[in-house]
Each structure stands twice: as C-alpha cells, then as structure tokens.
Design an enzyme around this catalytic site. Structure first.
Site, PDB file in Angstrom:
ATOM      1  N   LYS A 173       7.959 -22.207 -68.341  1.00 53.64           N
ATOM      2  CA  LYS A 173       7.403 -21.183 -69.202  1.00 53.64           C
ATOM      3  C   LYS A 173       6.404 -20.246 -68.399  1.00 53.64           C
ATOM      4  O   LYS A 173       5.699 -20.713 -67.672  1.00 53.64           O
ATOM      5  CB  LYS A 173       6.694 -21.646 -70.536  1.00 53.64           C
ATOM      6  CG  LYS A 173       6.430 -20.940 -71.431  1.00 53.64           C
ATOM      7  CD  LYS A 173       5.886 -21.773 -72.762  1.00 53.64           C
ATOM      8  CE  LYS A 173       5.483 -20.604 -73.981  1.00 53.64           C
ATOM      9  NZ  LYS A 173       4.919 -21.510 -75.060  1.00 53.64           N
ATOM     10  N   SER A 215       6.932 -20.163 -79.360  1.00 56.41           N
ATOM     11  CA  SER A 215       7.028 -19.010 -78.117  1.00 56.41           C
ATOM     12  C   SER A 215       7.763 -19.540 -76.853  1.00 56.41           C
ATOM     13  O   SER A 215       7.880 -18.987 -76.250  1.00 56.41           O
ATOM     14  CB  SER A 215       5.645 -18.769 -78.043  1.00 56.41           C
ATOM     15  OG  SER A 215       4.801 -19.937 -77.327  1.00 56.41           O
ATOM     16  N   SER A 262       5.146 -24.074 -80.927  1.00 57.04           N
ATOM     17  CA  SER A 262       5.920 -23.304 -80.128  1.00 57.04           C
ATOM     18  C   SER A 262       6.960 -23.992 -79.223  1.00 57.04           C
ATOM     19  O   SER A 262       7.789 -23.540 -78.622  1.00 57.04           O
ATOM     20  CB  SER A 262       4.950 -22.552 -79.056  1.00 57.04           C
ATOM     21  OG  SER A 262       4.265 -21.541 -80.020  1.00 57.04           O
TER      22      SER A 262
END
Lengths: 475, 474
Positions: free
Chosen positions: B61, B136, B160
C-alpha cells in the site's frame, strides 16, 4: 496609593541528555547547523516519537528537588499550531498531567528565606532555531526535539531581586543535579515573565502582562523594572485601562518591552493526548531511586559548611554559589585540607582570579591537588605566605606543577640560621646610624631593617626567623 | 498459496525471477482496467534468503515508507516524495526475501472506504470493473484479487483492510493493535491505525504477519509477540469454540431499507453460521445496545478527524513534498495544502479542528472517548465468554462506482469496533451475492490472534473459497 508588583515566572531549560527527548539524534549544542537531525526531528511521514527515559528521569529529579507531586503515570499531549520551528506543526508537551505539580522551595533573598510555590513542571520538546534575515530565514533543526523542562511558578514573587534569586537558585539546582548545563550564554535557559501591579492591600491580582523569551537573568531583572515603571506610570496617570492582558517581548537594544500580541487566551492550541505515546506508569521504586541520587543542594550544603566547618555565612554562601566551586571545595576537604584554610584560598584567591578572567573554576590548572601542594609547602616552611601567593599565580599562568616552579624560580625560603645571620650581620654593620636611632626609641626603624633584609634576600627569607635574629642583634 | 509457491521455487519448478516478472507484467497489463498501482517497480529482483516469503512478489500500500521508492499515500501533497528510509514492516518483509513489485493506490492517506479517493483515480474491482473495491487498501485488495501478487500489505483504521477484502473476495487480516510496528506508515489516526495483510488464505495471512510482527524500538505502541506463532497455531481444531453475533446487525427486521443485496447477504450469513455449527463451534445471538451501535460512526469520525488533523499537519511541502507557491511560508503551506488535499480530507480537517477546539472538546472529543470506552468495555465483557464476534463483513457486496453510497455508511462501520479495542479481526470470503463476492468477519480479544486465525482457518476450509481470485477481468 502604594503599588505592589506580583511576578510569575516560566523558566524553560534544556536538559543535558545524551539524545533528544523523542528521537535518537544526539543532543549536541553548538554543532554544524542541521547535523544532529533524524527523520523524526523533521517529521517525515510515518515517524513516531520515542520517549527518552533519561529525559523523564531528569525531569522527575527536578520535580523532586522542587518538592512537587509526581503523577502516577506519564502522559504527553500535543500542542497544535503551525509554525516552521515545529516540523510536525504540533509540539509534544505535557498538559493533562505535568511531571510535577504543586511544588515549593525557599530561596534566599537578601539573607532572608522567601518561599516560592511551583504551579507545575512539564517536559516538552524544544523547537528549531530560526535566524531571520532581510528577505529570508534560516532554520536549524539541531535544537528541534531537545528536551526542554518548563518550570512555572505561581504569581508569588514580589520583587525583581526575588525573581532573579529564584532563577539563579534554579540554575544552581540544574547544575548540582547534573540535569542541565543551564548556560544562558548558550541559550539553554529562556524565561517568560508575567508582571502585574496591584494596590498593596488588594486581594485580586492586577492585569497580567507577559514578557516572552527573555534570555538572561539580567534581562529578566531589567524587563521587570521596566514593566513596573511602565505600568506604574499608566496607573498614576489614571490610564489603568491601557494596561491590557498582552504578550510583550524584551528588546535589549532599546531596553524596553514591546507589544507582540493582545489577549493570550485567543490562541487555542487544541491540546490533546498524543496517541503515539502509551500511558507509562511511573513506578514508586523508580521515584525513590531518583530521589536517592539527588546530591545535597546549595542551601543544604551552605548549612553544612556553616555548622560542620564553622565557616562564616558569607564564605559558605560564596562557596555554594555554583556547583563547580562547591565541588572544588569538597574535593579539597576530601584531600584532607583544613576547611577554613581551603575556604580562604577559594573565596579570596581563586574566586578573585576566575572572576577577573571570567572563567570557570573547572577551567583552571590549579586543581585541588595542586592547591594542596602549595599549602603543604607553606605549612612546612618551604615557602613563605608571600611566596605561596606568588607560586599560586605561577601555577595558574604557567600551568606547571608547584614543585617544578619552585625549582625553576628558586622560590625557596632561606631558613638556614647561619645564612640569615651572615646577611643580617652585614646589614646591621652597614647601617650603624639607624641602629642608634632604634636604640634611641625609634622603633619604626625595625621595619626598615626587615625591608632591607627582604630586599637583600629577594623576599626569600623566612620572616619569623628574620624577626627573631634581628631582635637579638638589636638588643 | 505462499507455501505452494515456495515449494515450487525450492523444487525449481519455477524461478523467483519468472514469478516476479510475471507479476510485473500482469500489474502493468492490469493498470488500464483496475488502476490498482501508483508505482510498478519494473526492475524488482529477488533478494536471496531462506524464508517462506523468499523470492515471492508482494505489493505494498502506498502509505508505507519505502526507501528509494516513491511513496505518495495517494495524495498530491506527497506526489514526489521518495523516502530515504523503510517502514519497519517493509524492512522485515525485505529481510524475509519478499520482492516488492509495486505500490498500490489507496483512498488518499487512508481516508475513505471506496477506492475512489486516490490521487491516481478510482481503483476498480477485478470481479466487475464497474464496481468499487472498497477502501482504503483498495489497490492492495485489487492486486491480490486479480492474482497479480499472492499477498499485499495494507493498513486498517476503521475497516480499511477488511472491507476491500470482502468486496474483492479475499482474506484481509488486521492483527491486534501494535502487533506490527507502525513506524514508517503514514499516520491517519494513530490510536486506530494497524498494519495488516490482504491475501487469499488464512494460512498466508499467518505466514506474512509472523514475518513482520514484533516489538519495535521505533514504535512505543508495539509489543513483544515472540510467544505467538500464528502459522504453527493453525490446527483447525475449533470444537466447542464460542462465537456470538450481534442481533441488531444481523436481523433483517432491524433495517428500514431492506434491499435485495442486504437480504441476500444476511441469508448468506445465516448459512455461514450453520457451517460454523457443523464445525462444532457454538454460535449465540447477543443483543447490543442500539444506541452504542448507532454511535460507532460519529465516534469513529470524531476520533479519526481529530487525530488526522493533527497527524497530517506535517504535510506542508516545506521539508518534503512539492513546494507550494507564495511569498511567505504561510502562503506556501496554504497553497500546498489547498491544492494537495482532496475535498473529502479537507472536510475531515474542518471536523477535526472543530472537535479539537477547547470549547468543543468536552462535547465531542471526550464524549467520543467515553463511547469508545463503553463499547470496548462491553466487547471485553463478551470476549470473556466468547472466543469471538462473527459478523457479515459488510451488509452488501461492492456497489457500483457511479452508485450512491450514503445509505451503506452506517452498516459499513461496525468493523471499526475492532479498531476501537485494538482487536484482531479477519475477513474471509464466504460466498457471492449477485455475482459479487461477500465476506464474513471474525473479531476476537486482544492478543488472541492465533485463536481467531485458527477459527477462520477451519471455517475457510468449510466454506471453500481458499485461494480464490477473480477471473475474467483480463
């Protein structure tokens, strides 16, 4: 109408830890700009604060010295504000539970003990230093994250003398406990001074004016005097309403305080507990351990010197004025010197010398061990007291061992009777007319002979022996 | 999947080079359709080491600090930021021989739950590119679901990792708070942020977290987990384990708007419960104070906005990030932040500043802290009796990219309970609704990760979606 000044102080002092308070960068003063920084000090994304145990320990030590209450747990808060000297744009400080609360100490002001109460002590990070130029500014992040201890008094100080005495006392404690170098010249101490005036018997405090970032004790003194004068004049002119709650700064050049901003309360720092630092329990055992490491503090040492060594209050006061001097004195005692003798040497000769050259006692070549050598030479009559003083300066100036200098300059006393007899006989023989005068009752002539002998021996003659021999010759 | 690949490399059936090259090629090819990556590292190479992860590609990420690799947090405020240090989790995964082939897109700086808020544009669901991935950790979920990499690192502040995992039909595991160091992870809300993994099996989740967990001298909230070995704990023995579900969340009668997707999702959930029971797990229904449940979202919003507002104050473009324009430092910062942040983030900053104001703290910040406390206390009580909480990971499968999502907001936020308490929480795929994958989530008590993973491991076997990836997006 008699006006009374009420002063509250906030003293910020950098702690002398090995590393910074929330990072592993070295806590170095006087380095090349921006050389002692890590990602944490510059708030790079993802960096987190790591609490420096040594800084917490020193903060607790100071809190204990000031008889503060220590909380059960350690909590840090964020003080949010945008300014380039704080890369995170929040400063980690203590708001919820300061490391020390409700302390009290006595400070000597004009030979009187004055109690000063401490509102709180909190540990925080120092900000970067900014240098402003005509159309640009430079930032040095070396100072960013240096542990800073802020000691806040209650509004309980009633004279500029007491304010400075308190600050000097605190600086001393910092040094005695080895919590800080506490050097104002290095900018390690900065003070905020709150000054208000009220009528002598009024119960409520007057409007408070804050003078921020005063960087020396003499400036604290001057700033208070200035504010007293400024506020008194306004009150006397009936312009009380012109004294407003505001922040001012001390301008050294003009010797005046200058308005920075009004209404301190209007800034909301949005304090809240820093979630990156878990609450840490402060163990009672740890506090006890820290307590046991606190050395005797200035006032305690002074009492000891007076009571145990029979020193005068004045001399004891001079000896404890700085930790360095007091440590020097104590080292002398450890070496077996007579306290009175050591005290005399330190308070007169040594203090005179270091004050004259504005140096520290730790900087001089004449260590207690070397001082002891001089005193021993004096006491076993190798040298006279006059020679001892001479030797004292020679050691300081030439940075050589006393015994080496004695040889080098032949600073030995003439104690040999025959040698002295011959010299004195010679002088007596050549000054018959003065002998007549002496015998006629002009005793002053005795000193004339002493002078002659000393001149002849270049001051090396043992004065006691000279006197003895001369008296016998003049009979 | 990881063990299988490791065996193949060991037996020389495939080389790490080929694996990595294949992943890079797939990643590049996927960009047009999925838009999962911010950066693809074309010259990524194996670093030899003797570890299960050695030579196997991974995606990270983009809110992890990766040394010498662009790390943007999917925010324009960091669009040119190349860190000079690795996050602790990255250091550990590199040391294990993992090969980072790319950085994945996220909802800007972790804020948002859709995958539509990345600076590089929307991330699309490999099962159906008209659908969102959830967020996310959107790019990480898409990259794993698309079969580009066997696993990816993500972060989880409210859900997330666990929501995108559910929407993309994969496994998403958020360990106990502090089990993996946060050092080097761009902070969103520090008291909730957790590093975790997205992958295709519970076993893989265990392998990866075993590698990156541990006490870190750079993160005071991290803790020593030497005595925990997740992989070794997976024995599948779950007889007499006890789970509970919350009546108010799982009862269709409790919803005003009974959509077709919701009805089906809850039906699927009931089937999963039956499967749990078949495994010998005892599942009970527990009623939870509706008021507390309704407070989860506002509490989450208050806490995260407050912490994010302060955490992200360092993004000024002065020391790093693109310099803003202006004559004074204030103007430069303002310009940088005005142009750099999306409107969603700015809205959160306004909320954050508001609740942090002295006069509002009592009413919002402290109230939120109290509610968080009440919820956590209640959960801790329940965890004394039960091994874990089982819930549908989301009330519906992924919605359309162009759809209206406001109605989902409330139900989506239940997983934040896991962050409030710092609990270990894992989502595994549990079926399909209208051809889109759905997942179930199991949350357990603090530091009981091994137990939670083992329950998920047994259930995964029963449900049969292990190693599932999306086909057809190519």
């Amino acid at each position: 109408m008699a006006l009374k000044v009420v002063i509250g102080l906030e003293m910020h002092c950098e702690l002398n830890t090995k590393t910074k308070v929330f990072s592993k960068s070295l806590n170095n003063y006087n380095d090349i700009p921006n050389s002692s920084v890590t990602a944490i000090d510059l708030a790079f994304p993802g960096t987190l604060p790591i609490v420096n145990k040594e800084a917490v320990k020193k903060a607790i030590k100071m809190a204990l010295c000031l008889n503060c209450k220590i909380p059960e747990e350690l909590i840090f808060d964020r003080k949010n504000y945008y300014y380039p000297d704080v890369p995170k744009n929040y400063q980690i400080t203590q708001n919820t539970k300061p490391i020390g609360l409700n302390g009290k100490i006595n400070v000597e002001v004009n030979n009187e003990l004055v109690p000063i109460t401490i509102h709180d002590i909190h540990l925080e990070e120092d900000t970067a230093s900014l240098d402003h130029y005509f159309d640009y500014s430079l930032i040095d992040y070396n100072r960013s994250g240096v542990p800073l201890l802020e000691i806040v008094t209650d509004p309980c100080i009633y004279s500029p003398e007491a304010a400075v005495a308190f600050l000097e006392h605190l600086r001393n404690i910092y040094k005695y406990t080895d919590c800080s170098e506490a050097d104002t010249k290095k900018g390690q101490i900065r003070c905020d001074v709150n000054v208000s005036l009220k009528e002598e018997n009024a119960t409520e405090l007057g409007t408070k004016v804050e003078v921020k970032n005063v960087n020396s004790f003499s400036n604290v003194y001057a700033a208070i005097l200035y504010e007293i004068k400024r506020q008194t004049e306004l009150i006397e002119a009936g312009k009380n309403n012109e004294i407003i709650q505001e922040t001012r700064r001390w301008d050294e050049e003009s010797g005046a305080t200058i308005r920075m901003r009004e209404k301190v309360e209007s800034i909301d720092y949005k304090y809240y507990v820093d979630p990156n630092i878990p609450k840490i329990k402060i163990e009672k055992e740890w506090i006890e351990e820290i307590k046991s490491e606190i050395p005797l503090l200035p006032l305690e040492r002074k009492t000891k010197y007076i009571e145990d060594y029979n020193l005068s209050s004045y001399d004891a006061g001079v000896l404890v004025k700085t930790k360095e001097v007091s440590d020097y004195f104590e080292e002398c005692l450890e070496l077996g010197m007579n306290p009175k003798e050591a005290s005399n040497w330190i308070t007169s000769q040594i203090m005179g010398y270091i004050n004259k050259y504005d140096i520290e006692i730790t900087d001089i070549f004449l260590t207690p061990k070397r001082l002891l050598k001089i005193i021993n030479f004096l006491n076993n009559n190798t040298i006279s007291s006059k020679q001892a003083k001479e030797l004292f300066f020679l050691v300081l100036e030439e940075k050589e061992e006393p015994e080496v200098l004695i040889k080098k300059y032949g600073i030995e006393q003439i104690v040999n009777n025959e040698e002295l007899l011959a010299i004195i006989q010679n002088i007596v023989d050549n000054n018959q007319s003065q002998i007549e005068e002496y015998k006629a009752g002009k005793t002053k002539v005795f000193d004339y002979f002493i002078g002659m002998i000393m001149k002849e021996t270049k001051g090396k003659a043992n004065p006691v022996k000279v006197k003895e021999i001369l008296l016998s010759k003049l009979k | 999947m990881i063990k299988k690949l490791n065996n193949k490399i060991k037996n020389k059936e495939i080389s790490s080079d080929d694996l990595v090259k294949e992943a890079i090629t797939k990643a590049e090819k996927s960009q047009k359709k999925l838009n999962a990556f911010v950066t693809i590292i074309k010259d990524a190479k194996e670093v030899k080491s003797n570890n299960l992860l050695s030579g196997i590609p991974v995606a990270i990420k983009d809110n992890f600090s990766t040394k010498d690799i662009l790390s943007t947090g999917s925010s324009n405020t960091l669009k040119d930021y190349i860190p000079y240090f690795d996050a602790t989790a990255i250091k550990k995964i590199k040391a294990a021989g993992a090969v980072i082939i790319g950085k994945t897109a996220l909802d800007e700086l972790g804020m948002g739950g859709t995958g539509l808020m990345a600076a590089t544009g929307p991330v699309k669901n490999p099962w159906n590119i008209n659908k969102i991935t959830g967020g996310s950790s959107s790019g990480s979920a898409a990259a794993v679901a698309a079969g580009i990499v066997p696993y990816a690192l993500g972060t989880d502040t409210g859900d997330s990792i666990r929501i995108p995992a559910a929407h993309c039909g994969i496994v998403g595991y958020k360990p106990t708070y502090g089990m993996v160091s946060r050092f080097g992870v761009f902070a969103f809300a520090s008291s909730l942020d957790t590093v975790g993994v997205l992958c295709t099996s519970v076993e893989d989740a265990a392998i990866v977290i075993d590698q990156i967990k541990g006490k870190d001298e750079y993160d005071m909230t991290s803790w020593n987990s030497e005595n925990i070995n997740l992989l070794a704990s997976l024995d599948g023995n779950v007889k007499n384990k006890k789970l509970f579900y919350i009546k108010e969340i799982c009862d269709i009668n409790n919803y005003e708007e009974k959509t077709n997707e919701l009805i089906k999702t809850l039906e699927e959930f009931n089937k999963t419960i039956e499967k749990c029971q078949e495994l010998g797990i005892k599942v009970e229904e527990v009623s939870f104070d509706q008021k507390l449940l309704d407070s989860i979202y506002p509490t989450y919003l208050t806490i995260t906005s407050a912490e994010a507002t302060s955490n992200m104050s360092n993004l000024t473009g002065i020391i790093f990030g693109p310099r803003g324009k202006g004559n004074t430092i204030d103007e430069m910062m303002k310009d940088h932040r005005t142009r750099g942040f999306s409107s969603l983030i700015k809205r959160r900053f306004v909320i954050g500043s508001y609740v942090l104001q002295k006069e509002n703290q009592e009413r919002y910040l402290f109230a939120s802290a109290k509610i968080r406390h009440l919820i956590v206390n209640k959960m801790n009580e329940l965890f004394n009796e039960f091994d874990g909480l089982i819930l549908p990971a989301s009330s519906e499968p992924a919605s359309n990219i162009n759809g209206d999502r406001s109605a989902h907001l409330r139900t989506e936020q239940y997983l934040a309970i896991g962050n409030f308490g710092g609990y270990p929480s894992i989502t595994i795929p549990s079926g399909f609704v209208n051809d889109m994958p759905i997942g179930i989530n199991i949350t357990g008590k603090i530091k009981d990760d091994a137990n939670i993973l083992n329950i998920a491991y047994a259930l995964e076997k029963k449900l049969g979606y292990k190693n599932q990836t999306a086909k057809g997006w190519e």
